[in-house]
Each structure stands twice: as structure tokens, then as C-alpha cells.
Design a protein around this motif. Structure first.
Motif, PDB file in Angstrom:
ATOM      1  N   TYR A 173     -15.403  23.036  -8.426  1.00 15.52           N
ATOM      2  CA  TYR A 173     -15.543  21.801  -7.649  1.00 15.52           C
ATOM      3  C   TYR A 173     -15.991  22.180  -6.228  1.00 15.52           C
ATOM      4  O   TYR A 173     -15.257  22.039  -5.269  1.00 15.52           O
ATOM      5  N   THR A 174     -17.194  22.725  -6.117  1.00 13.76           N
ATOM      6  CA  THR A 174     -17.697  23.192  -4.822  1.00 13.76           C
ATOM      7  C   THR A 174     -17.813  22.029  -3.843  1.00 13.76           C
ATOM      8  O   THR A 174     -18.318  20.960  -4.186  1.00 13.76           O
ATOM      9  N   LYS A 175     -17.337  22.254  -2.600  1.00 14.96           N
ATOM     10  CA  LYS A 175     -17.330  21.180  -1.610  1.00 14.96           C
ATOM     11  C   LYS A 175     -17.546  21.750  -0.219  1.00 14.96           C
ATOM     12  O   LYS A 175     -17.045  22.816   0.114  1.00 14.96           O
ATOM     13  N   GLU A 177     -17.523  20.346   3.977  1.00 17.75           N
ATOM     14  CA  GLU A 177     -17.190  19.262   4.896  1.00 17.75           C
ATOM     15  C   GLU A 177     -17.550  19.685   6.322  1.00 17.75           C
ATOM     16  O   GLU A 177     -17.163  20.762   6.765  1.00 17.75           O
ATOM     17  N   SER A 201     -20.219  17.494  -2.097  1.00 14.88           N
ATOM     18  CA  SER A 201     -19.543  18.189  -3.190  1.00 14.88           C
ATOM     19  C   SER A 201     -20.416  18.186  -4.436  1.00 14.88           C
ATOM     20  O   SER A 201     -21.495  17.596  -4.457  1.00 14.88           O
TER      21      SER A 201
END
Length: 217
Positions: A173-175, A177, A201
């Protein structure tokens, strides 16, 4: 062997930070903040809006222990989201480098993802500027999944400060920010703040704006 080593490292990290916290409570600098959050979410084929709140807290102690915690709950017609993150650093002897622990949990529409990491911590603070960072790797996928978080604040005046940060998680779940914001002290130990976060994401992109109140103790 990797899991045994990584779990030992996280046990040592959490044990050291817990002892440091107990030793440093007499000279703590803590904040607690509650914010209204609004998300404009791009799902690729459609857009949706969700609203909720974020409860966050930070703390720093003379012992070298510091932490950053965030909990968010938001929902809308297409998305229900809940997530939390705790990052703890222990920088012994007043140094800039030490050990770090990082726990993350996200749930979107009933599907959850967890990350438990250990690694290196960094911290620097003077009268006008503070920076904290952590680079960790997952204890269950040691050396494969990793996370990086950096947060900073700069005091323009005794009452006004600007803030910013970058948060990256590399796993299934690459994210990413990117965060900017500001806070203003309206009374002793009480402030208001506003912020903007861009979230990118594997499953969605979102613009987040927040308005909140907080206090120092």
C-alpha cells in the motif's frame, strides 16, 4: 532469522523509549491537537468527498525520547477511512541520531494494512526551528518494506509558526504525503492551526485540508 532479529530490535527500541519517557517526564514539551479534516478524493474513474477529524499529539523529553502520534477517522458516500500512526525516537545523550520505532495502521472500506518498523531516528531543535525524522524497515518484511517520515516547524514570531513534512511508505500500500501548515498562539498554551496535505497512494489521490485547535503542556 530476519524476523527474530527485527522483533528483537523493535523490543529493544520500545523498551529504551519507554524508560526514556519515564526518566524525562519532569521536563516534557507536549502538544495535543484536534482538527476537522476534509478530503477531496480522486479514485481515477470518479471523485468523492469525505469529512472527519484528526487527533494528534507530540512530545519531547530531555532524556532524548520524542514521539509523534496521529489518529484520523473520516467517511463519505464511497469511502470510509480510519488510520493511525505512532513514531517514536530515542536520541541518547542529547545527540541528533538514535533509534526509532514506527507503527502504522490504515483501513479503507474494511480493508486494512499494518506496518511495524524499526530503524534510525533524527532530531534537531533550537530556539526557532525543530526537525524530527525516522527511517525504518518493517519487522515482518525486514529490508523489503520501509517508511520515512520527517516533520518540521519554524517560528516566524513568538506566536506564529509554519510547519511542513513528508511521509513515505513503501509496501503493498505505497503512499506519499506532502504537508504544509501554520499555527498561531491565541493565548498562553493555546493555539489554532490550519494545514494542507497532498496524498498520493497506490489506490487513490487526495487533497486534504484541516482546521484545528490545540494546546501545549
Amino acid at each position: 532469522m530476519k524476523k527474530i532479529l527485527s522483533r528483537s530490535l523493535i523490543a529493544l527500541t520500545l523498551g529504551a523509549t519507554a524508560l526514556a519517557s519515564l526518566a524525562g517526564t519532569a521536563s516534557a514539551e507536549n502538544t495535543v491537537d484536534l482538527s476537522y479534516t476534509h478530503y477531496d478524493v480522486d479514485l481515477g474513474a470518479s471523485h468523492t468527498n469525505i469529512d472527519g477529524y484528526t487527533l494528534s499529539s507530540t512530545g519531547a523529553y530531555d532524556s532524548g525520547f520524542s514521539y509523534m502520534m496521529d489518529y484520523t477517522n473520516a467517511d463519505g458516500s464511497l469511502i470510509d477511512y480510519e488510520g493511525a500512526e505512532i513514531t517514536a525516537n530515542y536520541l541518547p545523550g542529547g545527540g541528533m541520531f538514535g533509534v526509532a520505532g514506527d507503527y502504522r495502521w490504515d483501513e479503507i472500506n474494511g480493508t486494512s494494512d499494518k506496518y511495524k518498523g524499526v530503524g534510525l531516528g533524527f532530531g534537531w531543535n533550537d530556539q526557532t526551528m525543530a526537525v524530527n525524522a525516522a527511517l525504518t524497515t518493517d519487522v515482518d518484511d525486514f529490508g523489503d518494506d520501509y517508511a520515512f517520515r520527517i516533520d518540521g516547524a519554524y517560528g516566524i514570531t513568538p506566536d506564529l509558526a509554519v510547519t511542513g513534512g513528508f511521509d513515505f511508505l513503501s509496501n503493498d500500500y505505497t503512499k506519499r504525503e506532502f504537508k504544509v501548515g501554520a499555527n498561531y498562539a491565541v493565548a498562553e498554551n493555546f493555539y489554532v492551526d490550519a494545514g494542507y496535505t497532498y496524498i498520493d497512494s497506490a489506490s487513490l489521490k487526495a487533497d486534504q485540508v484541516s482546521l484545528g485547535v490545540g494546546f501545549n503542556f
